[in-house]
Design a protein around this motif. Sequence first.
Motif, PDB file in Angstrom:
ATOM      1  N   VAL A  32       0.895  -0.855   0.199  1.00  0.00           N
ATOM      2  CA  VAL A  32       0.429  -0.165   0.036  1.00  0.00           C
ATOM      3  C   VAL A  32       0.730   1.179  -0.287  1.00  0.00           C
ATOM      4  O   VAL A  32       0.884   2.553  -0.510  1.00  0.00           O
ATOM      5  CB  VAL A  32      -1.244   0.252   0.993  1.00  0.00           C
ATOM      6  CG1 VAL A  32      -1.443   1.372   1.065  1.00  0.00           C
ATOM      7  CG2 VAL A  32      -2.172  -1.131   1.011  1.00  0.00           C
ATOM      8  N   LYS A  33       2.392   1.115   0.815  1.00  0.00           N
ATOM      9  CA  LYS A  33       2.619   2.234   0.836  1.00  0.00           C
ATOM     10  C   LYS A  33       3.987   2.795   0.014  1.00  0.00           C
ATOM     11  O   LYS A  33       3.866   3.857  -0.667  1.00  0.00           O
ATOM     12  CB  LYS A  33       4.020   2.357   2.396  1.00  0.00           C
ATOM     13  CG  LYS A  33       2.688   2.684   3.496  1.00  0.00           C
ATOM     14  CD  LYS A  33       3.846   3.364   4.542  1.00  0.00           C
ATOM     15  CE  LYS A  33       3.496   3.294   5.778  1.00  0.00           C
ATOM     16  NZ  LYS A  33       4.167   3.834   7.046  1.00  0.00           N
ATOM     17  N   SER A  34       3.524   1.361  -0.566  1.00  0.00           N
ATOM     18  CA  SER A  34       4.526   1.435  -2.249  1.00  0.00           C
ATOM     19  C   SER A  34       4.147   2.070  -3.458  1.00  0.00           C
ATOM     20  O   SER A  34       4.535   2.505  -3.767  1.00  0.00           O
ATOM     21  CB  SER A  34       5.258   0.229  -2.668  1.00  0.00           C
ATOM     22  OG  SER A  34       4.606  -0.849  -3.040  1.00  0.00           O
ATOM     23  N   ALA A  35       2.376   1.723  -3.230  1.00  0.00           N
ATOM     24  CA  ALA A  35       1.410   2.272  -3.956  1.00  0.00           C
ATOM     25  C   ALA A  35       1.192   3.701  -3.924  1.00  0.00           C
ATOM     26  O   ALA A  35       1.891   4.952  -4.788  1.00  0.00           O
ATOM     27  CB  ALA A  35       0.531   1.712  -4.318  1.00  0.00           C
ATOM     28  N   ALA A  36       1.430   4.601  -2.882  1.00  0.00           N
ATOM     29  CA  ALA A  36       1.224   5.822  -2.264  1.00  0.00           C
ATOM     30  C   ALA A  36       1.888   6.239  -2.642  1.00  0.00           C
ATOM     31  O   ALA A  36       1.554   7.773  -2.753  1.00  0.00           O
ATOM     32  CB  ALA A  36       0.353   5.638  -1.296  1.00  0.00           C
ATOM     33  N   LEU A  37       3.400   6.109  -2.489  1.00  0.00           N
ATOM     34  CA  LEU A  37       4.278   6.950  -2.539  1.00  0.00           C
ATOM     35  C   LEU A  37       4.499   7.241  -4.851  1.00  0.00           C
ATOM     36  O   LEU A  37       4.666   8.365  -4.863  1.00  0.00           O
ATOM     37  CB  LEU A  37       5.845   6.106  -2.163  1.00  0.00           C
ATOM     38  CG  LEU A  37       6.724   6.982  -2.749  1.00  0.00           C
ATOM     39  CD1 LEU A  37       7.194   8.127  -2.413  1.00  0.00           C
ATOM     40  CD2 LEU A  37       8.429   6.118  -2.363  1.00  0.00           C
ATOM     41  N   LEU A  38       4.372   5.914  -5.250  1.00  0.00           N
ATOM     42  CA  LEU A  38       3.949   6.946  -6.763  1.00  0.00           C
ATOM     43  C   LEU A  38       3.276   7.548  -7.171  1.00  0.00           C
ATOM     44  O   LEU A  38       3.442   7.815  -7.724  1.00  0.00           O
ATOM     45  CB  LEU A  38       4.405   4.858  -7.798  1.00  0.00           C
ATOM     46  CG  LEU A  38       5.001   3.864  -6.917  1.00  0.00           C
ATOM     47  CD1 LEU A  38       4.840   3.000  -7.905  1.00  0.00           C
ATOM     48  CD2 LEU A  38       6.981   4.517  -8.361  1.00  0.00           C
ATOM     49  N   HIS A  39       1.964   7.476  -6.243  1.00  0.00           N
ATOM     50  CA  HIS A  39       0.972   7.879  -6.663  1.00  0.00           C
ATOM     51  C   HIS A  39       1.381   9.141  -6.151  1.00  0.00           C
ATOM     52  O   HIS A  39       0.973  10.385  -6.894  1.00  0.00           O
ATOM     53  CB  HIS A  39      -0.492   7.629  -5.963  1.00  0.00           C
ATOM     54  CG  HIS A  39      -2.093   8.328  -6.333  1.00  0.00           C
ATOM     55  ND1 HIS A  39      -2.188   9.394  -5.388  1.00  0.00           N
ATOM     56  CD2 HIS A  39      -3.320   7.961  -6.711  1.00  0.00           C
ATOM     57  CE1 HIS A  39      -2.849  10.248  -6.449  1.00  0.00           C
ATOM     58  NE2 HIS A  39      -3.423   8.556  -6.969  1.00  0.00           N
ATOM     59  N   LYS A  40       1.647   9.792  -4.731  1.00  0.00           N
ATOM     60  CA  LYS A  40       1.633  11.089  -4.962  1.00  0.00           C
ATOM     61  C   LYS A  40       3.007  11.861  -5.929  1.00  0.00           C
ATOM     62  O   LYS A  40       2.767  12.479  -5.815  1.00  0.00           O
ATOM     63  CB  LYS A  40       2.242  11.267  -3.577  1.00  0.00           C
ATOM     64  CG  LYS A  40       2.255  11.935  -2.550  1.00  0.00           C
ATOM     65  CD  LYS A  40       3.286  12.464  -1.570  1.00  0.00           C
ATOM     66  CE  LYS A  40       3.895  13.389  -0.297  1.00  0.00           C
ATOM     67  NZ  LYS A  40       4.482  13.216   0.530  1.00  0.00           N
ATOM     68  N   SER A  41       3.774  11.111  -6.105  1.00  0.00           N
ATOM     69  CA  SER A  41       5.113  11.566  -6.961  1.00  0.00           C
ATOM     70  C   SER A  41       4.449  11.781  -7.971  1.00  0.00           C
ATOM     71  O   SER A  41       4.890  12.777  -8.437  1.00  0.00           O
ATOM     72  CB  SER A  41       5.907  10.372  -6.459  1.00  0.00           C
ATOM     73  OG  SER A  41       6.748  10.131  -5.935  1.00  0.00           O
TER      74      SER A  41
END
Length: 300
Positions: free
Chosen positions: A91-100
């Motif tokens: 979840v956090k890895s996907a969120a980092l991609l999304h945010k970036s």
Amino acid sequence: MRILISGATGLVGSHITQLCKEKGISVNYLTTSKEKIKDQPENQGFFWNPASEEIDEACFKGVDAIIHLAGASVAKRWTSSYKKEIIESRVKSAALLHKSIQNLNFKILHFISASAIGVYASSYELLYFEEDKAVDDSFLGEVVVRWEKAADEFKDLGMEVSKIRIGLVLAKEGGALPKMKEPVSLNLGTAFGSGRQWQSWIHVDDLAGIFIHVLENKLAGVYNGVAPNPVTNKELMDEIAGRLNKSIWLPNVPAFALKLSLGEMSRALLASQRVSSDKIERTGFEFKYKNLPKALEDLV
């Protein structure tokens, strides 16, 4: 075409990367190990650390699509802290991609996420399709729900979103097969629990092929990443033994013994999920390995 892959150095990711090379698709890949970074024109590595929300923003440059495979292995004992790691690593890895992507305003067209057939409830009778809405009342069911929800967030960025629900991956160099072969080769192989539980398997080359098929054909939605012909756990172990010219003579490992030794993770070994590959086949994808004997002939 250039794509960004997270988890590219893992078992499935390495096969997808190789297939991209064969097809002339350029790859940017993310890794948490700076030692694994190579700077080649068609295969460029970039550092990231999702836990600290660190990412080399240059990884997105020129990228048309993302294949998101990153996530901690579920094949370890599920302590409370490790269960948290399993979920957060996805979840956090996907969120980092999304945010970036959102902050940098990159225009990327397609997000393809790994998922798992663990979302389907354990059943000896049912055949599961992507449209089935019921979710397994287990930790793996929870993982998949949160995993796929994180993927769906990318729709807000105007991206097509695809989710590949992966079954039991068979490969020479990793995953479940080498661990199954070892006791069988010592004449100590046996089925788990009743041995009747369905195993929806897939050859790693076919799984890599599905990801690239979805990419090239711009397919959105959920697709099961399984071969057309599931087998029972007993049939799987018998077939492996046959390839090794060994026999299965020991009694099955009882379910209670697995629970004692593995705890909650034993549920992953005892769950029965017979899953359909019809949807991906209807899009024109052709499996190289439809039947287990042919797959094991290649791998064992």
